[in-house]
Design an enzyme around this catalytic site. Sequence first.
Site, short mmCIF file in Angstrom:
data_model
loop_
_atom_site.label_atom_id
_atom_site.label_comp_id
_atom_site.label_asym_id
_atom_site.label_seq_id
_atom_site.Cartn_x
_atom_site.Cartn_y
_atom_site.Cartn_z
CG HIS A 1 -6.63 -3.22 7.05
ND1 HIS A 1 -6.30 -1.90 6.31
CD2 HIS A 1 -7.09 -3.72 5.98
CE1 HIS A 1 -6.44 -1.25 5.41
NE2 HIS A 1 -7.29 -2.74 4.57
CB THR B 1 -10.79 -0.58 6.88
OG1 THR B 1 -10.44 -0.65 8.42
CG2 THR B 1 -10.36 -2.04 6.39
CD GLU B 2 -8.09 -2.81 1.74
OE1 GLU B 2 -8.21 -2.40 0.64
OE2 GLU B 2 -7.59 -3.46 2.59
CG MET B 3 -8.28 4.51 0.50
SD MET B 3 -8.36 6.24 0.85
CE MET B 3 -5.62 5.77 1.07
#
Lengths: 428, 442
Positions: free
Chosen positions: B109, B145-147
Amino acid sequence: MKILMFGWEFPPHISGGLGTACYGLTRGLSEIKDLEVTFVVPKAFGDEEQTAMKLIGANNIPINRKEIFLKEGSKSMDYIEVDSLIVPYVGEEEFWKQKSKKYPRSTRFVETNDGVTVNFSGSYGDGLLQEIKNYGLVAEIIAATTDFDIIHAHDWLAYPAGIAAKQVSGKPLVVHVHATDFDRSGGSVNPNVYSIEREGMEIADKVITVSNLTRDTVINKYGVDPEKVKTVYNAVEPVDDEPGTLPPKGIDEKVVTFLGRVTMQKGPEYFIEAASLVLRKMNNVRFVMAGSGDMLDAMINRTAELGIADKFHFTGFLKGSDVNDLFRMTDVFVMPSVSEPFGIVPLEAMQLKVPVIISNQSGVAEVLENAIKIDFWDTFAMADSIYGILNYASLATYFKEEGKHEVDELRWLDSALKVKNIYDQVLT
Amino acid sequence: MKSICLFFQVHQPFRHRRYRFFDIGNDHYYYDDYSNDAILRKVADKSYLPGNKLLLELIDKLEGKFKVSFSITGTALEQFELYAPEVLDSFRDLAKTGCVEFLSETYSHSLSSLKDENAFKDQVKQHSERIFGLFGQKPRVFRNTEMIYSNEIGELISKMGYTAILTEGAKQVLGWKSPNFVYVNALNPRLKVLMRNFKLSDDLAFRFSNGNWSEFPLTAEKYIGWLNRLDKSEEVVNLFLSYEAFGERQPAESGIFNFLEAFASQVVKSDELKFATPSEVVEKLQPVSVVNVPESISWADEERDLTAWLGNGMQKEAFNKLYELSSRMKRCTDENLLKDWNYLQVSDHFYYMSTKHSLDGNPNRQQNPFDSPYEAFINYMNVLSDFKIRLNAVEPENETESEIAILQRIIQEKDEKLKKLEADLSRLQKPKRPRNPRSKKS
C-alpha cells in the site's frame, strides 16, 4: 549563624537548574562551621535529601498553629497560639462565612486543605501568582516561629516569602538572582513578574547574582544600586556514576548533543542551523536534541525543511541519570543559549569528559577557560567548532582532560564561602 | 441496464513501536506486535469475518449473480497469516466461487508510484504473485494505493500489461462529466479508467449510521430508488469502499450487513441493475471519452489530492529519505532488510505525520497510534536511521563505507577463526582422560 532560606524547588523534584543550584549551595554552606540552614519550599514531598539542612514544606505548616508545651514536672498541658492575623478557610462557602465575622482590618484569608494547612503544588502551572502570595503568608508564620539571623530568598517566586519574613522579623534579607524575567522572556517581560522581582531587589539588603551578565541586568534593568549587588558563581556537584536506564551507544558515529528546554531562551534553532552546516561537510555524525518545550514542533519542522531529519534526533525530556548516559555517548555538547544567567549543564558535561561549546551570552562563559565560546547567533562559528572537535582528535582530548580538571576545581564550598562573606557584611 | 461495480479495499499496516534514538544500532525490531495483533483481531472479528460470511452466503443464494471485487494489500495478507489465518481461508472460499475478482496493487500500500518506477514495479509484481499464489487469479485490473492516479501512472500501468485502473471520480478532473461511464487514459487510450461515484460510495462508507444525515435511515429501497433515478444512458456505478466500512466504521448494530443483503437481493431481482466485476465492466462497456489527470488525485479528504501523505515538510523529507535507498535496495538480497523495506513504504506512516486537521471521518485518522504528527515523524526517522545503518553494512553507500564493510567482514571472519582456534586449544589442553574407561573402575 542561622539562615532561613526560601526556594521554590528542591531535588529530586526539579524542572531546571534552580533546584540544583539551591541544593549545591546549601550543601556548600553546610560545610562551613557555625552555619545552619533551614530551607523552605512550598511543597515538600518527603523524599528530598536532607543531610545538609533542615527542609520545611510550606504545605506542612499549620495556620493558627498550636504549639504544645509540657510544663516541667506537671502533667497539665498548655499551648500557645501564634498570634497571626491569617484566617484559614476551606472552600468558597467557608470563606464567606468566615469573612462575615468581625476581624481587624489587616486580617488576611487563606484557603487551606482541611482548615489547617495550605495546599501548594510547587509547580509552575496556573494559579502561580496565588501560590506565591500564599507562600508569603506561610513564610510569615515560619518567620515568627523560627529562630534565625538572615533570610535568603532564591529567585522571584520566593521573594515575596523573603519580604514577608523580613517584615515580621526585622532580620536582614539577601535575594539570590538565578535568572530574571529578561532571560526567560527574551525581552518582553511580564509586568507582574517584573514588579515582584524589582520589589524583592529593592527591599533586600544585598543581592547575589550568578554571573556578571546577570549583575548588569539587575543594575541596568532593575535600577539596583551597584554597591548592593555581588556576583557569586555557581559550581557543580560531583556527578554520580550511577548508570541510567538507557542502552549503551548503538552506533559508531559521533554524537553532538543539545540538552535543555526547547525554548527561545536556549537558542535551539541556532543549534539546528549549525548541525545542517556540519552535515554538509561530514556524514558520520548524529545530532541529538534532548528536552521539550514550546518550540519543539517548530524545531522538528525545521530539521525536515533542511532535509537533515535522518541525522537529527529528538529524545524528549530525559531524567537525571539518563542525562549522564546521554553524556557518555556524546562527543560534543553545545549550549547555544541566547540568554543564560549561568548554565550548570556544561559543567556536568565536562565532569563526564565531554568537550563543550557555550555561547558568550551565558554566565558560565565568564568562569570557564577550557570551553569553546561563540556568539549564539554565529552558526558558522558554532559549526566550525563542532567540526573541529569531531575531526581533530588532539583538540577533543585537550578539552576532555583540561575541562575535567577545571570543573573539578569548581566547588560549591568556594561559592558558599563567598556567600558567607556577604552574610557577614550584612550583619555588621 | 446499469452495472453495479462493488469494490472493497482491505489494508492493514505494520505499525511501528516507540523507537527511540537510543535504540538505533541496538535494536533492529521496529514493530508493535501487540497493537498489530489486537487491531487486526478486532477488525477481523467485527468486519472481515462477518463480511466474508455474508458475501459467501449471498453469492450462494443469488446463484452467481452477485459479484464483488477486492484489493487486499500484501501487509494485510501477512497479518492474516500471523494473527487470523481463518480470514485468509474465508477469502480463499470467496475466490473459489468465481464471483469475486482480486485486483492488483502495490504490495505494501505504498506511495512508490509517485517517486520511484523501479520500486513501484517491484511492489506490484510482488503483490500480483502473492495474489496468484493465494487465490489462483492473475489480476488484470489495477487499483493504486488510496486510488492515487495521474496520466503518467496510468500510462505506466498500461505498459505493465493492465487493461484498466480504478480511481476517484474527483470533481477537479471530471467537472460536469459523470463518473458513471468508462473513460480512458489520456496518454494511452488502451487503458480504461473506472471512476468512483463518491457520493453514492460515501453514503455507505461514511454517512450510513449518521443520525444527523437528512437521508437517515438509509434503506435498500431508498438507495435502489436513487440508482434507478440516474440518467438512463449512464452505464456503470462504481461503489468503491474500504471494507472496514462494514462492521467497523458502520457497526453491525447500524444494520449495514442487513442493508447489504437486501441491496444485493433487490439488484439481482431488478431489470435495470446488475452486478459486474471491474473486468466485466471493462470488457462489455465502450469508453465514452478521455479523462485528463495531469496532477495526481486520490480518494482522500475533500481535496482528493496527495496532501494527506505528502502535504508538509516532514512528510516530504521522510518520503525522500526513504526512496533515496531504493537503488541500493535493488541490489540487496538480505531477506530481513527486504521485509523491513516493504513495511517502511506503507503509506500509513506518512499519513500519521499529517498536520491536516480535517474531520472527514477517515478511518485511518482514528487509528493514528501517535499523539502528534511530530512524534510520528521522529519515530519514523529513528527507524529509518537504524535501517540505513543495517543497509550500509550490506550495501555500502560509498567507497569509504565499502572499505569499512570489507574490513568489518574480515574482522568478523578473523573473530570466528580465533574462536575456533581457541576452542581447539582448550580441547587440546584438557587433561587426557584415561583411554579405557573400564580401567577406572578397577
